[in-house]
Motif scaffolding. Structure first.
Motif, PDB file in Angstrom:
ATOM      1  N   TYR A  93      32.448  51.433   3.884  1.00  0.00           N
ATOM      2  CA  TYR A  93      31.376  50.626   3.284  1.00  0.00           C
ATOM      3  C   TYR A  93      31.869  49.296   2.706  1.00  0.00           C
ATOM      4  N   SER A 106      26.569  49.412   6.274  1.00  0.00           N
ATOM      5  CA  SER A 106      25.899  49.558   4.978  1.00  0.00           C
ATOM      6  C   SER A 106      24.865  50.667   5.152  1.00  0.00           C
ATOM      7  N   SER A 107      24.301  51.115   4.053  1.00  0.00           N
ATOM      8  CA  SER A 107      23.525  52.367   4.160  1.00  0.00           C
ATOM      9  C   SER A 107      22.251  52.220   4.981  1.00  0.00           C
ATOM     10  N   LEU A 123      13.894  52.958   0.127  1.00  0.00           N
ATOM     11  CA  LEU A 123      13.840  52.859  -1.333  1.00  0.00           C
ATOM     12  C   LEU A 123      12.685  51.954  -1.755  1.00  0.00           C
ATOM     13  N   PHE A 170      29.075  52.112  -2.719  1.00  0.00           N
ATOM     14  CA  PHE A 170      27.637  52.218  -2.421  1.00  0.00           C
ATOM     15  C   PHE A 170      26.875  52.715  -3.651  1.00  0.00           C
ATOM     16  N   LEU A 222      23.242  51.401  -6.243  1.00  0.00           N
ATOM     17  CA  LEU A 222      21.984  52.045  -6.639  1.00  0.00           C
ATOM     18  C   LEU A 222      21.642  51.681  -8.083  1.00  0.00           C
ATOM     19  N   TRP A 280      22.587  48.761  -9.363  1.00  0.00           N
ATOM     20  CA  TRP A 280      22.172  47.354  -9.279  1.00  0.00           C
ATOM     21  C   TRP A 280      20.684  47.264  -8.977  1.00  0.00           C
ATOM     22  N   ASN A 303      22.323  41.633   5.987  1.00  0.00           N
ATOM     23  CA  ASN A 303      23.183  42.173   4.927  1.00  0.00           C
ATOM     24  C   ASN A 303      23.214  41.242   3.715  1.00  0.00           C
ATOM     25  N   ALA A 356      22.640  36.029   0.776  1.00  0.00           N
ATOM     26  CA  ALA A 356      23.089  35.109  -0.273  1.00  0.00           C
ATOM     27  C   ALA A 356      23.451  33.752   0.334  1.00  0.00           C
ATOM     28  N   VAL A 414      20.340  31.680   1.094  1.00  0.00           N
ATOM     29  CA  VAL A 414      19.720  31.101  -0.103  1.00  0.00           C
ATOM     30  C   VAL A 414      20.599  29.992  -0.672  1.00  0.00           C
ATOM     31  N   HIS A 434      14.403  40.883  -5.501  1.00  0.00           N
ATOM     32  CA  HIS A 434      14.293  39.651  -4.729  1.00  0.00           C
ATOM     33  C   HIS A 434      14.295  38.406  -5.610  1.00  0.00           C
ATOM     34  N   GLN A 451      17.547  37.847  -7.436  1.00  0.00           N
ATOM     35  CA  GLN A 451      18.599  37.369  -6.532  1.00  0.00           C
ATOM     36  C   GLN A 451      18.336  35.933  -6.087  1.00  0.00           C
ATOM     37  N   GLN A 501      21.204  33.246  -6.798  1.00  0.00           N
ATOM     38  CA  GLN A 501      21.892  32.531  -5.711  1.00  0.00           C
ATOM     39  C   GLN A 501      21.546  31.047  -5.703  1.00  0.00           C
TER      40      GLN A 501
HETATM   41  C1  LIG Z   1      18.406  36.442  -1.929  1.00  0.00           C
HETATM   42  C2  LIG Z   1      18.443  37.945  -1.858  1.00  0.00           C
HETATM   43  C3  LIG Z   1      17.256  38.650  -1.814  1.00  0.00           C
HETATM   44  C4  LIG Z   1      17.269  40.046  -1.768  1.00  0.00           C
HETATM   45  N1  LIG Z   1      16.070  40.699  -1.698  1.00  0.00           N
HETATM   46  C5  LIG Z   1      16.055  42.050  -1.643  1.00  0.00           C
HETATM   47  C6  LIG Z   1      14.819  42.746  -1.552  1.00  0.00           C
HETATM   48  O1  LIG Z   1      13.737  42.151  -1.530  1.00  0.00           O
HETATM   49  N2  LIG Z   1      14.858  44.109  -1.478  1.00  0.00           N
HETATM   50  C7  LIG Z   1      16.053  44.799  -1.520  1.00  0.00           C
HETATM   51  O2  LIG Z   1      16.041  46.035  -1.452  1.00  0.00           O
HETATM   52  N3  LIG Z   1      17.224  44.147  -1.634  1.00  0.00           N
HETATM   53  C8  LIG Z   1      17.275  42.808  -1.682  1.00  0.00           C
HETATM   54  N4  LIG Z   1      18.477  42.153  -1.782  1.00  0.00           N
HETATM   55  C9  LIG Z   1      19.714  42.939  -2.032  1.00  0.00           C
HETATM   56  C10 LIG Z   1      20.515  43.399  -0.800  1.00  0.00           C
HETATM   57  O3  LIG Z   1      20.775  42.325   0.050  1.00  0.00           O
HETATM   58  C11 LIG Z   1      19.807  44.514  -0.035  1.00  0.00           C
HETATM   59  O4  LIG Z   1      19.434  45.549  -0.918  1.00  0.00           O
HETATM   60  C12 LIG Z   1      20.713  45.146   1.012  1.00  0.00           C
HETATM   61  O5  LIG Z   1      21.188  44.160   1.898  1.00  0.00           O
HETATM   62  C13 LIG Z   1      19.921  46.207   1.777  1.00  0.00           C
HETATM   63  O6  LIG Z   1      20.698  46.837   2.750  1.00  0.00           O
HETATM   64  P1  LIG Z   1      21.268  48.314   2.526  1.00  0.00           P
HETATM   65  O7  LIG Z   1      20.191  49.230   2.083  1.00  0.00           O
HETATM   66  O8  LIG Z   1      22.018  48.680   3.749  1.00  0.00           O
HETATM   67  O9  LIG Z   1      22.240  48.050   1.305  1.00  0.00           O
HETATM   68  P2  LIG Z   1      23.440  48.902   0.686  1.00  0.00           P
HETATM   69  O10 LIG Z   1      24.556  47.952   0.489  1.00  0.00           O
HETATM   70  O11 LIG Z   1      23.706  50.116   1.453  1.00  0.00           O
HETATM   71  O12 LIG Z   1      22.903  49.261  -0.771  1.00  0.00           O
HETATM   72  C14 LIG Z   1      22.152  50.441  -1.066  1.00  0.00           C
HETATM   73  C15 LIG Z   1      20.965  50.068  -1.917  1.00  0.00           C
HETATM   74  O13 LIG Z   1      21.402  49.497  -3.147  1.00  0.00           O
HETATM   75  C16 LIG Z   1      20.509  48.450  -3.544  1.00  0.00           C
HETATM   76  N5  LIG Z   1      21.234  47.176  -3.532  1.00  0.00           N
HETATM   77  C17 LIG Z   1      22.235  46.801  -2.706  1.00  0.00           C
HETATM   78  N6  LIG Z   1      22.664  45.567  -3.014  1.00  0.00           N
HETATM   79  C18 LIG Z   1      21.919  45.163  -4.054  1.00  0.00           C
HETATM   80  C19 LIG Z   1      21.885  43.973  -4.836  1.00  0.00           C
HETATM   81  N7  LIG Z   1      22.720  42.963  -4.609  1.00  0.00           N
HETATM   82  N8  LIG Z   1      20.989  43.893  -5.834  1.00  0.00           N
HETATM   83  C20 LIG Z   1      20.146  44.910  -6.097  1.00  0.00           C
HETATM   84  N9  LIG Z   1      20.131  46.056  -5.391  1.00  0.00           N
HETATM   85  C21 LIG Z   1      21.005  46.181  -4.391  1.00  0.00           C
HETATM   86  C22 LIG Z   1      19.388  48.429  -2.518  1.00  0.00           C
HETATM   87  O14 LIG Z   1      18.341  49.248  -2.971  1.00  0.00           O
HETATM   88  C23 LIG Z   1      20.061  49.024  -1.295  1.00  0.00           C
HETATM   89  O15 LIG Z   1      19.159  49.599  -0.387  1.00  0.00           O
HETATM   90  C24 LIG Z   1      18.505  40.746  -1.803  1.00  0.00           C
HETATM   91  C25 LIG Z   1      19.695  40.020  -1.844  1.00  0.00           C
HETATM   92  C26 LIG Z   1      19.670  38.637  -1.870  1.00  0.00           C
HETATM   93  C27 LIG Z   1      20.959  37.885  -1.907  1.00  0.00           C
END
Ligand SMILES: Cc1cc2nc3c(=O)[nH]c(=O)nc-3n(C[C@H](O)[C@H](O)[C@H](O)COP(=O)(O)OP(=O)(O)OC[C@H]3O[C@@H](n4cnc5c(N)ncnc54)[C@H](O)[C@@H]3O)c2cc1C
Length: 521
Positions: free
Chosen positions: A208, A222-223, A229, A267, A271, A273, A336, A341, A344, A374, A377, A381
């Motif tokens: 991861y 990534s997950s 969620l 990972f 959760l 975050w 991802n 990031a 933005v 969202h 972030q 950013q």
């Molecule tokens: C500008 C911007 C906007 C974003 N908007 C959203 C959005 O609308 N919805 C969203 O779910 N995520 C958002 N993210 C956070 C993050 O990019 C995504 O959660 C992640 O890419 C989703 O893929 P994953 O489930 O495989 O993530 P994984 O890396 O597997 O993470 C698992 C879970 O942890 C949470 N998570 C992970 N990274 C973050 C983070 N940086 N901040 C808060 N929670 C996080 C999410 O719920 C995610 O599904 C945003 C990031 C940026 C930079």
């Protein structure tokens, strides 16, 4: 006879569902999901969101029917739908999860609260994850999060005494006059969410921390749990507890297992975050519309350049890594974290665009749009929180670091397919004869850069650092840290039974220090 209406919102599942568990004690139960015109008309909405919700509802409806509870799915304003259900079956209790959503949903919840008061209906709202309503102080938040996530799941009731209400087929996008969105989405529903969690914990999660940075490896590394969620098809507690159990088990294993556990611990912290960022919107709903730091008001707003914005939205900026990411996002609804990031950062620093319009555009592109994460972030950013380090991503460096063979850029931008690797991240530097040989004339087959990177970034940094030096901005920053900043020292380990300290990598395993640093705000 005490009758409860379970109102499904962003919680489209049966497992670990507090309102459903509470409903089992009632003499009669109704259940409803409302497709709200206010949602469909909101600037963050895209038909892909409804398609995913409908996919979840098919499964949810079948699961509830098997337990004797018919799920009504209605289109209309929520209070009008509740009036209909009052006439059809009557109810005196409304059960739902708390929602931390965009402004329109906040306004709707206040209207529903008035409706309940006027009708004598008792509305019980249950927390859905770690976000704390009416939080007075951030100190101690992480411990509360941990305590909630470690609590046992709500049991799934075996049967309900369901009331009879009119049930119609689920509408299609066409029924609601919505255009097809043309993306190929992750499969919807609770079963799919649980299967994605299982495959991540059992097979995909080990690398991861290394895999999440590159858009090539993040796709499977990534997950991919975010849409589940966001729509509540998967409970955050289930994800947390299942990953904690897997980490415990793997830590007791051999070196490969311990390395896998280290990946999962990375990972697991995400959760937390999730809720940490959502808490900001819960505590200060205005941050959806205005800068966290008011000292930044007016900095970019009057300079919004529509042509630059359009080029960014279309994936036509002339910076291949930016354009490839935008094109992937538009085609799939997912990107991802690092590349989100970067998109933005490019909009905010290179193009000097205020975050609100780019944020709305991205909200429509992200299948997993979650307002609290969202908007926090977007501002972080864009450098408008006033407290975190400015993170300016160079698209060229990101291409060299995370797409060193050019596979990703060539995949998403066919016009660059034959451009030699040495020029791929900066195709405008190609001599004309090489452009000709590659079949890619800059300005004709692929755009010239929309701005010059060095001058635009320098101007942006000068403006922002200049502002931050002002006394008023510094005073305001202290208040923002107090209200929203993480309390690092108070963060417990996310794995129960482990000491409260940062997870150390096993020898020889990459860390994700840069990513973790992003939790600072
Ligand atoms: C500008 C911007 C906007 C974003 N908007 C959203 C959005 O609308 N919805 C969203 O779910 N995520 C958002 N993210 C956070 C993050 O990019 C995504 O959660 C992640 O890419 C989703 O893929 P994953 O489930 O495989 O993530 P994984 O890396 O597997 O993470 C698992 C879970 O942890 C949470 N998570 C992970 N990274 C973050 C983070 N940086 N901040 C808060 N929670 C996080 C999410 O719920 C995610 O599904 C945003 C990031 C940026 C930079």
């Amino acid at each position: 006879m005490a009758t409860a209406l379970v109102w499904f919102k962003r919680d489209l599942r049966i497992h670990d569902h507090a309102p459903l568990a509470a409903a089992a004690a009632f003499e009669r139960v109704l259940a409803v999901y409302v497709i709200e015109p206010a949602w469909l008309a909101s600037p963050e909405f895209d038909p892909q969101h409804l398609e995913f919700a409908l996919g979840c509802l098919v499964e949810l409806r079948a699961g509830l029917a098997a337990r004797g509870l018919p799920l009504a799915v209605r289109v209309g304003e929520v209070r009008a739908v509740f009036d209909e259900l009052q006439r059809e079956a009557g109810f005196d209790h409304l059960l739902s999860h708390e929602e931390t959503g965009p402004g329109w949903s906040y306004a709707r919840d206040r209207a529903v609260a008035d409706w309940c008061r006027a009708r004598g209906v008792a509305w019980d709202e249950f927390p859905q994850h770690g976000v704390v309503r009416r939080l007075l102080r951030r100190t101690g938040w992480a411990a509360r999060w941990q305590q909630r996530m470690d609590t046992a799941e709500h049991p799934i009731p075996a049967a309900f005494r369901g009331a009879t209400v009119a049930l119609a087929d689920l509408p299609t996008l066409a029924d609601l006059s919505l255009a097809p969105h043309g993306r190929s989405l992750q499969p919807a529903g609770e079963r799919a969410g649980l299967a994605v969690l299982d495959s991540f914990l059992a097979e995909r999660g080990g690398p991861y921390r290394r895999a999440i940075s590159s858009p090539l490896t993040a796709e499977s590394g990534s997950s991919r749990l975010s849409p589940y969620l966001a729509f509540g098809a998967l409970s955050l507690r289930r994800a947390h507890q299942a990953s904690a159990a897997e980490i415990r088990c793997r830590r007791a294993g051999d070196a490969a297992d311990r390395a896998f556990a280290y990946g999962l611990a990375g990972f697991s912290s995400r959760l937390r975050w999730h809720c940490h960022f959502m808490q900001k919107l819960e505590s200060e709903p205005e941050i959806e519309f205005r800068n966290f730091s008011r000292a930044h008001d007016g900095l970019r707003e009057p300079h919004f350049d529509r042509a630059r914005f359009d080029a960014w939205c279309a994936g036509q900026t002339g910076y291949p890594m930016v354009d490839a990411c935008m094109l992937q996002l538009r085609a799939t609804g997912w990107l991802n974290f690092r590349m989100r990031a970067m998109l933005v950062s490019f909009a905010a620093y290179h193009l000097w665009l205020h975050w609100r319009e780019p944020g709305l555009f991205l909200a429509r592109q992200f299948l997993d749009f979650e307002a609290g994460i969202h908007w926090s972030q977007m501002q972080m950013q864009s450098g408008t929180t006033g407290i975190n380090t400015l993170r300016v991503y160079s698209p060229t460096k990101q291409a060299l670091d995370h797409d060193p063979e050019g596979v990703y850029i060539r995949r998403w931008i066919p016009a660059l397919a034959r451009v030699p690797l040495g020029y791929l991240a900066r195709p405008w530097t190609m001599p004309v004869e090489i452009q000709r040989a590659a079949g890619c004339m800059i300005g004709r087959d692929y755009p010239a850069p929309v701005v010059d990177e060095a001058t635009s970034v320098k101007a942006a940094k000068n403006a922002l650092y200049g502002l931050r030096r002002q006394t008023a901005a510094r005073e305001e920053a202290a208040a923002i840290v107090d209200k929203h900043g993480s309390r690092k020292s108070g963060l417990p380990n996310t794995t129960p039974g482990q000491p409260a300290q940062r997870t150390r990598p096993p020898r020889g395993v990459d860390t994700d220090g840069v990513q973790r640093e992003l939790f600072d705000f």
